[in-house]
Write an enzyme that holds these catalytic residues in place. Structure first.
Site, short mmCIF file in Angstrom:
data_model
loop_
_atom_site.label_atom_id
_atom_site.label_comp_id
_atom_site.label_asym_id
_atom_site.label_seq_id
_atom_site.Cartn_x
_atom_site.Cartn_y
_atom_site.Cartn_z
N ASP A 13 0.87 -1.17 0.00
CA ASP A 13 0.00 0.00 0.00
C ASP A 13 0.91 1.23 0.00
O ASP A 13 2.10 1.13 0.34
CB ASP A 13 -0.89 -0.04 1.25
N ASP A 15 -0.10 5.19 0.80
CA ASP A 15 -0.32 6.17 1.87
C ASP A 15 -0.38 5.47 3.23
O ASP A 15 -1.21 4.59 3.45
CB ASP A 15 -1.64 6.92 1.64
N ASP A 172 -1.69 -0.96 5.94
CA ASP A 172 -1.90 -0.31 7.24
C ASP A 172 -3.36 -0.24 7.65
O ASP A 172 -3.67 0.35 8.69
CB ASP A 172 -1.32 1.11 7.20
#
Length: 226
Positions: A13, A15, A172
């Protein structure tokens, strides 16, 4: 440990996982809401909402200050946000500690790295270019470069291509853990990222506090699945 990384497909991922983008996102958000006289939104408040997209960030900013946002102008506000954000996309953003060193270590061991992000591809490309990170990835797959975005497994498979047999998704948020589960592959969550749900409650195969522990944890997870 080295052999397990040869040809492995590791999708990241963007961001909150690879790059701390929240400071630039809050910069753009506050520029947009200030045009209507609203107070700036705190960085901590934006961090937990990054994964929800620009529209949600803007709508929540107005709602939190009891201001009505006319539905007819939401799209205009979102485009304004994107324009402001892109104009200084890496002004305040930077890779998380040990990110670059870990990427280089994994690539040096033969791993094939990619980005699997729900951020529009044009913005993902611009961010990675600005930070000098693009060359580290075989593919950068935003939602517009695949048939379905995370948490759909198709997004992950588009990102990793023909890599394998060892595979993993590093993220995240619940979107990442759900995507990995749908794909039937291990998920590692990094706690420095952005999540409205406690990271330990996301159902990932592992939760780490830093990139430094990632190679050993991946080797452990793959050994357990072989």
């Amino acid at each position: 440990m080295s052999d397990c990384f040869q040809g492995a497909g590791i999708a990241f991922d963007l961001d909150g996982t690879l790059v701390d983008t929240a400071p630039d996102l809050v910069r753009a958000l506050n520029a947009v809401v200030a045009e209507d006289g609203l107070q700036g939104v705190a960085l901590a408040d934006v961090r937990i909402m990054v994964g929800r997209g620009a529209r949600v960030l803007i709508e929540r900013a107005y709602s939190a200050q009891d201001r009505r946002l006319d539905p007819d102008i939401v799209d205009t506000k979102v485009q304004r946000f994107i324009d402001v954000y892109k104009a200084g996309i890496a002004n305040l953003s930077s890779p998380f500690p040990r990110c670059i060193e870990t990427l280089d270590f994994l690539a040096g061991k033969g791993a094939r790295l990619s980005v699997c992000t729900n951020k529009p591809s044009v913005l993902a490309d611009a961010l990675l270019d600005a930070l000098g990170m693009t060359h580290r990835f075989e593919r950068v797959i935003g939602p517009d470069r695949t048939s379905a975005k995370k948490p759909d497994a198709a997004h992950f498979w588009s990102a990793v291509g023909d890599a394998g047999p060892n595979l993993a998704l590093i993220g995240d948020s619940i979107t990442d853990s759900a995507c990995a589960k749908a794909a039937g592959i291990p998920c590692v969550i990094l706690t420095h990222g952005y999540s409205e749900i406690p990271h330990q409650a996301l159902g990932a195969d592992a939760v780490l506090d830093s990139f430094e522990s990632l190679p050993d944890k991946l080797a452990e997870l793959w050994q357990g699945r072989s």
